[in-house]
Each structure stands twice: as structure tokens, then as C-alpha cells.
Scaffold this motif. Structure first.
Motif, PDB file in Angstrom:
ATOM      1  N   ASP A   1       0.849  -1.185   0.000  1.00  0.00           N
ATOM      2  CA  ASP A   1       0.000   0.000   0.000  1.00  0.00           C
ATOM      3  C   ASP A   1       0.889   1.241   0.000  1.00  0.00           C
ATOM      4  OD1 ASP A   1       0.961   0.255   2.633  1.00  0.00           O
ATOM      5  OD2 ASP A   1      -0.849  -0.620   3.515  1.00  0.00           O
ATOM      6  N   ALA A   2       0.274   2.402   0.107  1.00  0.00           N
ATOM      7  CA  ALA A   2       1.031   3.660   0.027  1.00  0.00           C
ATOM      8  C   ALA A   2       2.059   3.768   1.152  1.00  0.00           C
ATOM      9  CB  ALA A   2       0.073   4.845   0.077  1.00  0.00           C
ATOM     10  N   GLU A   3       1.700   3.307   2.336  1.00  0.00           N
ATOM     11  CA  GLU A   3       2.637   3.361   3.470  1.00  0.00           C
ATOM     12  C   GLU A   3       3.833   2.444   3.224  1.00  0.00           C
ATOM     13  OE1 GLU A   3       2.709   2.542   8.302  1.00  0.00           O
ATOM     14  OE2 GLU A   3       0.788   2.725   7.241  1.00  0.00           O
ATOM     15  N   ASP A   4       3.573   1.260   2.669  1.00  0.00           N
ATOM     16  CA  ASP A   4       4.657   0.333   2.351  1.00  0.00           C
ATOM     17  C   ASP A   4       5.602   0.940   1.319  1.00  0.00           C
ATOM     18  OD1 ASP A   4       3.642  -1.758   3.997  1.00  0.00           O
ATOM     19  OD2 ASP A   4       2.255  -2.343   2.396  1.00  0.00           O
ATOM     20  N   ILE A   5       5.037   1.590   0.315  1.00  0.00           N
ATOM     21  CA  ILE A   5       5.854   2.191  -0.733  1.00  0.00           C
ATOM     22  C   ILE A   5       6.776   3.255  -0.144  1.00  0.00           C
ATOM     23  CG2 ILE A   5       5.775   3.683  -2.775  1.00  0.00           C
ATOM     24  CD1 ILE A   5       3.248   2.130  -3.619  1.00  0.00           C
ATOM     25  N   ARG A   6       6.230   4.083   0.753  1.00  0.00           N
ATOM     26  CA  ARG A   6       7.065   5.099   1.419  1.00  0.00           C
ATOM     27  C   ARG A   6       8.159   4.439   2.241  1.00  0.00           C
ATOM     28  NH1 ARG A   6       2.064   7.645   2.124  1.00  0.00           N
ATOM     29  NH2 ARG A   6       1.855   6.772   4.227  1.00  0.00           N
ATOM     30  N   ALA A   7       7.794   3.385   2.982  1.00  0.00           N
ATOM     31  CA  ALA A   7       8.766   2.701   3.840  1.00  0.00           C
ATOM     32  C   ALA A   7       9.874   2.068   3.016  1.00  0.00           C
ATOM     33  CB  ALA A   7       8.056   1.650   4.690  1.00  0.00           C
ATOM     34  N   LEU A   8       9.512   1.442   1.903  1.00  0.00           N
ATOM     35  CA  LEU A   8      10.509   0.791   1.053  1.00  0.00           C
ATOM     36  C   LEU A   8      11.435   1.812   0.395  1.00  0.00           C
ATOM     37  CD1 LEU A   8       8.358  -1.975  -0.666  1.00  0.00           C
ATOM     38  CD2 LEU A   8      10.312  -2.338   0.850  1.00  0.00           C
ATOM     39  N   THR A   9      10.866   2.908  -0.067  1.00  0.00           N
ATOM     40  CA  THR A   9      11.673   3.952  -0.700  1.00  0.00           C
ATOM     41  C   THR A   9      12.660   4.542   0.308  1.00  0.00           C
ATOM     42  OG1 THR A   9       9.861   4.497  -2.220  1.00  0.00           O
ATOM     43  CG2 THR A   9      11.613   6.131  -1.961  1.00  0.00           C
TER      44      THR A   9
ATOM     45  N   HIS B   1      15.544  -5.334   3.890  1.00  0.00           N
ATOM     46  CA  HIS B   1      14.928  -6.612   3.531  1.00  0.00           C
ATOM     47  C   HIS B   1      13.739  -6.920   4.447  1.00  0.00           C
ATOM     48  CE1 HIS B   1      17.736  -7.917   0.410  1.00  0.00           C
ATOM     49  NE2 HIS B   1      18.657  -7.276   1.108  1.00  0.00           N
ATOM     50  N   ARG B   2      13.827  -6.505   5.698  1.00  0.00           N
ATOM     51  CA  ARG B   2      12.693  -6.689   6.611  1.00  0.00           C
ATOM     52  C   ARG B   2      11.488  -5.879   6.141  1.00  0.00           C
ATOM     53  NH1 ARG B   2       9.813  -4.470  10.688  1.00  0.00           N
ATOM     54  NH2 ARG B   2       9.125  -5.903  12.357  1.00  0.00           N
ATOM     55  N   ALA B   3      11.732  -4.678   5.589  1.00  0.00           N
ATOM     56  CA  ALA B   3      10.644  -3.830   5.104  1.00  0.00           C
ATOM     57  C   ALA B   3       9.880  -4.521   3.978  1.00  0.00           C
ATOM     58  CB  ALA B   3      11.191  -2.488   4.631  1.00  0.00           C
ATOM     59  N   ILE B   4      10.587  -5.313   3.178  1.00  0.00           N
ATOM     60  CA  ILE B   4       9.921  -6.060   2.108  1.00  0.00           C
ATOM     61  C   ILE B   4       9.023  -7.139   2.703  1.00  0.00           C
ATOM     62  CG2 ILE B   4      10.293  -7.657   0.183  1.00  0.00           C
ATOM     63  CD1 ILE B   4      12.860  -6.070  -0.425  1.00  0.00           C
ATOM     64  N   VAL B   5       9.536  -7.839   3.711  1.00  0.00           N
ATOM     65  CA  VAL B   5       8.727  -8.868   4.379  1.00  0.00           C
ATOM     66  C   VAL B   5       7.503  -8.223   5.031  1.00  0.00           C
ATOM     67  CG1 VAL B   5       8.708 -10.693   6.113  1.00  0.00           C
ATOM     68  CG2 VAL B   5      10.759 -10.310   4.749  1.00  0.00           C
ATOM     69  N   ALA B   6       7.694  -7.052   5.637  1.00  0.00           N
ATOM     70  CA  ALA B   6       6.565  -6.350   6.257  1.00  0.00           C
ATOM     71  C   ALA B   6       5.514  -5.980   5.213  1.00  0.00           C
ATOM     72  CB  ALA B   6       7.063  -5.101   6.980  1.00  0.00           C
ATOM     73  N   ALA B   7       5.977  -5.614   4.006  1.00  0.00           N
ATOM     74  CA  ALA B   7       5.050  -5.220   2.937  1.00  0.00           C
ATOM     75  C   ALA B   7       4.263  -6.403   2.392  1.00  0.00           C
ATOM     76  CB  ALA B   7       5.816  -4.538   1.811  1.00  0.00           C
TER      77      ALA B   7
ATOM     78  N   ALA C   1      10.037  -3.066  -8.834  1.00  0.00           N
ATOM     79  CA  ALA C   1       9.076  -4.117  -9.168  1.00  0.00           C
ATOM     80  C   ALA C   1       7.943  -4.163  -8.153  1.00  0.00           C
ATOM     81  CB  ALA C   1       9.786  -5.468  -9.243  1.00  0.00           C
ATOM     82  N   ILE C   2       8.283  -4.031  -6.882  1.00  0.00           N
ATOM     83  CA  ILE C   2       7.248  -4.071  -5.835  1.00  0.00           C
ATOM     84  C   ILE C   2       6.336  -2.859  -5.949  1.00  0.00           C
ATOM     85  CG2 ILE C   2       6.854  -3.953  -3.337  1.00  0.00           C
ATOM     86  CD1 ILE C   2       9.428  -5.615  -2.996  1.00  0.00           C
ATOM     87  N   VAL C   3       6.927  -1.687  -6.110  1.00  0.00           N
ATOM     88  CA  VAL C   3       6.143  -0.449  -6.199  1.00  0.00           C
ATOM     89  C   VAL C   3       5.197  -0.494  -7.394  1.00  0.00           C
ATOM     90  CG1 VAL C   3       6.298   2.028  -6.659  1.00  0.00           C
ATOM     91  CG2 VAL C   3       7.810   0.976  -4.966  1.00  0.00           C
ATOM     92  N   SER C   4       5.662  -1.045  -8.514  1.00  0.00           N
ATOM     93  CA  SER C   4       4.841  -1.088  -9.725  1.00  0.00           C
ATOM     94  C   SER C   4       3.849  -2.247  -9.725  1.00  0.00           C
ATOM     95  CB  SER C   4       5.733  -1.184 -10.964  1.00  0.00           C
ATOM     96  OG  SER C   4       6.465  -2.394 -10.965  1.00  0.00           O
ATOM     97  N   GLY C   5       3.912  -3.093  -8.683  1.00  0.00           N
ATOM     98  CA  GLY C   5       2.986  -4.221  -8.597  1.00  0.00           C
ATOM     99  C   GLY C   5       3.341  -5.370  -9.517  1.00  0.00           C
TER     100      GLY C   5
END
Length: 221
Positions: free
Chosen positions: A114-122, A148-154, A196-200
Motif C-alpha cells: 500500500d502507500a505506506e509500504d511504498i514510502r517505507a521501502l523507498t 529486507h525486513r521492510a519487504i517482508v513487512a510489505a 518491481a514491488i512499487v509497480s505491482g
């Protein structure tokens, strides 16, 4: 009315500190307040605070580091127990387990972010690349592990995240060994994974995540 027993007070303070960890107000990898600060926050004495922190250390949820403070290691007793269990695991075994978790988590993250995940990953990617340039190897690896943890959280899979958190200490250890052996900064690969994650793009996320492990000699058969 009965007087509050000292053991009950320790239990209450332990529960309060545990709540800060479980709710991630004190996230995995961060340093908790000092004993003096905890005394002020809980309104209790130093001995009570020390025993409460020690109880969490026995459970594997926190770790005391001489000269640095006390750090959160897991969000549950189970996570702490798993962390202790894997402490002596071989690097290859841990990395193969990481591959299974992280590649699947990257696919799920691309589908569920979601939008929060995208901000966190960036933010995590920027912090990771900055740290790789200016910080010591140990600090850079700790920041890389948070990425890498942020990806698992997403991935929005709570079980995946708790299990991953339990592995973080040994993951950082294996990453340190791998950096020493390979010395690759993986800037482009990390950027491609986030894109790739951000673009779905689930398939793109799978491929980008797999690349790290392929280069470590863990390509799929």
C-alpha cells in the motif's frame, strides 16, 4: 487491601516493556531506553527495571550489548526462542531459508503493498544506499537487513514477519560473512527490487529478489 509484592511489580513492568515491543513502538533492531529512562517511564526503581529487562532477555526478546545498550531482538517469546535455536546454524542453511522467505515475501509485497509500504521501502532503500557509502560494514549491514525486513513487512503476512524477525540476528551475521567474501554492493539489484514491488510487478519482484541468492550460488535447480 494487600500490599503490592515486589515480584508482582516486576511482572507488571515486564508486561509494560513487552507491550512496547509487541506493538512495535520499540521496533526490532532498535535500542530500548536506558535503565534510568525506564525508571522514569515506569515510576519504579532501578532494580525492578533491571530484573524486568533481564526477564525479556531470557525470553530472547532483547539483547544486552556491552557499551551499546539493550536492543530489541524479537516481538515475541517464540521469536526469541527461534532466534536462539538458529544462532549456531550454518550460513548456507540460513541463506537457503532466507531465499524461501524473501522471494515469496517479495511476490506478496508486489501484490499487496500500500502507500505506506511504498514510502517505507523507498526510505529504506535510500537509507541502505547512504549507509553503504558512509558507515562501517557492521552498520551498513544492519541497515541493509532493515531494508529486507521492510519487504517482508510489505507482504502483510504476520507470521512471515515474526519468523523473519526471529532470524534477524543470524541473518545479519551471515550477511557480514557474505559481504566479506563477495564485496558486492548490489545497488542496481536493490533498486530493481523496489521498482518491481512499487509497480505491482509480482514476477519482476520474484526475479529481482532471486538474483541476490543466485549470485551467492543458491540458484534454483
Amino acid at each position: 487491601m494487600q500490599q503490592v509484592q515486589r515480584s508482582s511489580l516486576i511482572t507488571q513492568v515486564t508486561a509494560q516493556l513487552r507491550e512496547e515491543i509487541v506493538t512495535e513502538r520499540w521496533p526490532v533492531g532498535t535500542r530500548i531506553p536506558t535503565e534510568v529512562e525506564l525508571c522514569e517511564l515506569t515510576g519504579t526503581g532501578r532494580n525492578t527495571v533491571r530484573e524486568a529487562v533481564q526477564a525479556l532477555a531470557h525470553a530472547g526478546m532483547v539483547e544486552r550489548r556491552q557499551g551499546s545498550g539493550t536492543f530489541v531482538m524479537a516481538t515475541s517469546d517464540l521469536g526469541g526462542t527461534l532466534g536462539k535455536y538458529f544462532a549456531d546454524a550454518q550460513d548456507r542453511d540460513v541463506t537457503e531459508l532466507r531465499r524461501t522467505l524473501e522471494v515469496t515475501a517479495a511476490v506478496l509485497a508486489a501484490e499487496r503493498r500500500d502507500a505506506e509500504d511504498i514510502r517505507a521501502l523507498t526510505d529504506a532503500l535510500e537509507s541502505r544506499n547512504r549507509s553503504w557509502v558512509k558507515d562501517s560494514a557492521e552498520e551498513a549491514i544492519a541497515v541493509d537487513a532493515k531494508f529486507h525486513r521492510a519487504i517482508v513487512a510489505a507482504s502483510h503476512n504476520a507470521i512471515y514477519l515474526e519468523f523473519y524477525d526471529s532470524l534477524l540476528p543470524i541473518i545479519r551475521q551471515t550477511m557480514h560473512h557474505q559481504v566479506s567474501a563477495h564485496g558486492n554492493d548490489y545497488y542496481d539489484e536493490h533498486a530493481a527490487l523496489v521498482d518491481a514491488i512499487v509497480s505491482g510487478d509480482a514476477e519482476g519482484a520474484r526475479v529481482a529478489s532471486s538474483i541476490f541468492f543466485d549470485e551467492l550460488g543458491l540458484s534454483e535447480q
